[in-house]
Design a protein around this motif. Sequence first.
Motif, PDB file in Angstrom:
ATOM      1  N   ILE A  46       0.840  -1.197   0.000  1.00 24.28           N
ATOM      2  CA  ILE A  46       0.000   0.000   0.000  1.00 24.28           C
ATOM      3  C   ILE A  46       0.878   1.251   0.000  1.00 24.28           C
ATOM      4  CG2 ILE A  46      -1.827   1.262   1.192  1.00 24.28           C
ATOM      5  CD1 ILE A  46      -2.538  -1.372   2.622  1.00 24.28           C
ATOM      6  N   TYR A  47       1.714   1.376   1.009  1.00 22.74           N
ATOM      7  CA  TYR A  47       2.643   2.492   1.164  1.00 22.74           C
ATOM      8  C   TYR A  47       3.922   1.969   1.796  1.00 22.74           C
ATOM      9  CZ  TYR A  47      -0.214   6.669   0.158  1.00 22.74           C
ATOM     10  OH  TYR A  47      -0.951   7.665  -0.447  1.00 22.74           O
ATOM     11  N   TYR A  48       4.980   2.740   1.621  1.00 24.01           N
ATOM     12  CA  TYR A  48       6.223   2.419   2.281  1.00 24.01           C
ATOM     13  C   TYR A  48       6.916   3.704   2.713  1.00 24.01           C
ATOM     14  CZ  TYR A  48       8.678   3.604  -2.054  1.00 24.01           C
ATOM     15  OH  TYR A  48       9.166   4.253  -3.161  1.00 24.01           O
ATOM     16  N   GLY A  63      -7.264   5.446  -1.209  1.00 21.68           N
ATOM     17  CA  GLY A  63      -8.111   5.313  -0.039  1.00 21.68           C
ATOM     18  C   GLY A  63      -7.345   5.276   1.269  1.00 21.68           C
ATOM     19  N   TYR A  64      -6.023   5.409   1.180  1.00 22.37           N
ATOM     20  CA  TYR A  64      -5.165   5.329   2.373  1.00 22.37           C
ATOM     21  C   TYR A  64      -4.210   6.524   2.431  1.00 22.37           C
ATOM     22  CZ  TYR A  64      -6.508   0.411   1.779  1.00 22.37           C
ATOM     23  OH  TYR A  64      -7.209  -0.757   1.596  1.00 22.37           O
ATOM     24  N   ASN A  65      -3.774   6.816   3.655  1.00 18.56           N
ATOM     25  CA  ASN A  65      -2.717   7.794   3.844  1.00 18.56           C
ATOM     26  C   ASN A  65      -1.789   7.320   4.949  1.00 18.56           C
ATOM     27  OD1 ASN A  65      -2.900  10.238   2.123  1.00 18.56           O
ATOM     28  ND2 ASN A  65      -4.985  10.276   2.923  1.00 18.56           N
ATOM     29  N   VAL A  66      -0.549   7.776   4.907  1.00 19.12           N
ATOM     30  CA  VAL A  66       0.423   7.404   5.931  1.00 19.12           C
ATOM     31  C   VAL A  66       1.198   8.639   6.365  1.00 19.12           C
ATOM     32  CG1 VAL A  66       0.729   5.019   5.157  1.00 19.12           C
ATOM     33  CG2 VAL A  66       2.170   6.829   4.200  1.00 19.12           C
ATOM     34  N   SER A  67       1.870   8.490   7.491  1.00 21.89           N
ATOM     35  CA  SER A  67       2.805   9.501   7.971  1.00 21.89           C
ATOM     36  C   SER A  67       3.933   8.770   8.676  1.00 21.89           C
ATOM     37  CB  SER A  67       2.112  10.484   8.916  1.00 21.89           C
ATOM     38  OG  SER A  67       1.562   9.786  10.029  1.00 21.89           O
ATOM     39  N   PRO A  75       1.913   4.828  11.138  1.00 13.92           N
ATOM     40  CA  PRO A  75       0.467   4.603  11.125  1.00 13.92           C
ATOM     41  C   PRO A  75      -0.121   4.689   9.724  1.00 13.92           C
ATOM     42  CG  PRO A  75       0.975   6.807  11.922  1.00 13.92           C
ATOM     43  CD  PRO A  75       2.285   6.119  11.732  1.00 13.92           C
ATOM     44  N   LEU A  76      -1.184   3.915   9.515  1.00 11.92           N
ATOM     45  CA  LEU A  76      -1.917   3.894   8.249  1.00 11.92           C
ATOM     46  C   LEU A  76      -3.320   4.434   8.506  1.00 11.92           C
ATOM     47  CD1 LEU A  76      -2.057   2.861   5.219  1.00 11.92           C
ATOM     48  CD2 LEU A  76      -3.100   0.790   6.175  1.00 11.92           C
ATOM     49  N   ARG A  77      -3.717   5.422   7.752  1.00 10.88           N
ATOM     50  CA  ARG A  77      -5.006   6.066   7.936  1.00 10.88           C
ATOM     51  C   ARG A  77      -5.954   5.679   6.811  1.00 10.88           C
ATOM     52  NH1 ARG A  77      -8.165   8.585  11.752  1.00 10.88           N
ATOM     53  NH2 ARG A  77      -9.495  10.157  10.783  1.00 10.88           N
ATOM     54  N   LEU A  78      -7.153   5.250   7.194  1.00  9.93           N
ATOM     55  CA  LEU A  78      -8.226   5.004   6.240  1.00  9.93           C
ATOM     56  C   LEU A  78      -9.254   6.117   6.383  1.00  9.93           C
ATOM     57  CD1 LEU A  78      -7.074   2.036   6.744  1.00  9.93           C
ATOM     58  CD2 LEU A  78      -9.328   1.261   6.018  1.00  9.93           C
ATOM     59  N   ALA A  81     -14.078   4.807   4.858  1.00 12.75           N
ATOM     60  CA  ALA A  81     -13.941   3.378   4.629  1.00 12.75           C
ATOM     61  C   ALA A  81     -14.988   2.858   3.639  1.00 12.75           C
ATOM     62  CB  ALA A  81     -14.056   2.629   5.949  1.00 12.75           C
ATOM     63  N   ALA A  82     -14.533   1.914   2.790  1.00 13.16           N
ATOM     64  CA  ALA A  82     -15.393   1.282   1.786  1.00 13.16           C
ATOM     65  C   ALA A  82     -15.297  -0.229   1.932  1.00 13.16           C
ATOM     66  CB  ALA A  82     -14.954   1.699   0.387  1.00 13.16           C
ATOM     67  N   PRO A  83     -16.343  -0.964   1.507  1.00 15.59           N
ATOM     68  CA  PRO A  83     -16.293  -2.440   1.615  1.00 15.59           C
ATOM     69  C   PRO A  83     -15.069  -3.043   0.928  1.00 15.59           C
ATOM     70  CG  PRO A  83     -18.523  -1.723   1.149  1.00 15.59           C
ATOM     71  CD  PRO A  83     -17.661  -0.496   1.054  1.00 15.59           C
ATOM     72  N   SER A  84     -14.567  -2.397  -0.116  1.00 11.99           N
ATOM     73  CA  SER A  84     -13.387  -2.919  -0.818  1.00 11.99           C
ATOM     74  C   SER A  84     -12.129  -2.888   0.045  1.00 11.99           C
ATOM     75  CB  SER A  84     -13.136  -2.106  -2.093  1.00 11.99           C
ATOM     76  OG  SER A  84     -12.875  -0.755  -1.770  1.00 11.99           O
ATOM     77  N   GLN A  85     -12.194  -2.179   1.165  1.00 13.11           N
ATOM     78  CA  GLN A  85     -11.039  -2.128   2.066  1.00 13.11           C
ATOM     79  C   GLN A  85     -11.082  -3.210   3.142  1.00 13.11           C
ATOM     80  OE1 GLN A  85     -11.477   2.184   2.918  1.00 13.11           O
ATOM     81  NE2 GLN A  85      -9.388   2.385   2.105  1.00 13.11           N
ATOM     82  N   THR A  86     -12.100  -4.044   3.086  1.00 20.54           N
ATOM     83  CA  THR A  86     -12.126  -5.220   3.964  1.00 20.54           C
ATOM     84  C   THR A  86     -10.956  -6.114   3.597  1.00 20.54           C
ATOM     85  OG1 THR A  86     -14.513  -5.176   4.271  1.00 20.54           O
ATOM     86  CG2 THR A  86     -13.416  -7.305   4.552  1.00 20.54           C
TER      87      THR A  86
END
Lengths: 111, 116
Positions: A46-48, A63-67, A75-78, A81-86
């Motif tokens: 997703i992120y690195y 659909g995601y953000n990080v810091s 941390p990973l921020r949603l 949220a959507a069902p596709s992120q299950t």
Amino acid sequence: NAGVTQTPKFRILKIGQSMTLQCTQDMNHNYMYWYRQDPGMGLKLIYYSVGAGITDKGEVPNGYNVSRSTTEDFPLRLELAAPSQTSVYFCASKGPEDTQYFGPGTRLTVL
Amino acid sequence: AQSVTQLDSHVSVSEGTPVLLRCNYSSSYSPSLFWYVQHPNKGLQLLLKYTSAATLVKGINGFEAEFKKSETSFHLTKPSAHMSDAAEYFCVVSPKFSGGYNKLIFGAGTRLAVHP
């Protein structure tokens, strides 16, 4: 030495809610990663981050953000949220010889 | 393009018999290769890794794998299966020169079942 830890272990969200998945490592690794694992599949990036203050997108960042304010935490921020992120979310950090060490995962369901 | 193919999605063996999980990779340069195991509802645990040293790599719990460049394979073996080996196994490649962030490419996984 706890390695990579993640919280929470499980979470159920309603569509449109937000949440932050926490990841901490105590190995002083510079590189950290977030992956998702969908049923029957391998992991997708997703992120690195290559160090504090530096992050970049992986294969599936929408659909995601990080810091990354510290070496230890990623941390990973949603948002919205959507069902596709299950999915099951794994955090990892990279040690010597390109070896990545994984946390126990967070199982997220979006209803 | 780099890729990893795990040739069997499911493998079933009897306890005490040998285990063979097959993996082929495609990479432009000699990559680093890993096998990870995932027990049900658990995270991924590193079994073993190949990083251009000895081609026969020994890992934890009696597993080993052999890097064969001519066949672009990295099959995982164990002489005698134990019930506790039942899990999902992932073959993973880390190509050299992957853009500086140690990209990992995962196979789809092989589910190992061990019967008494």
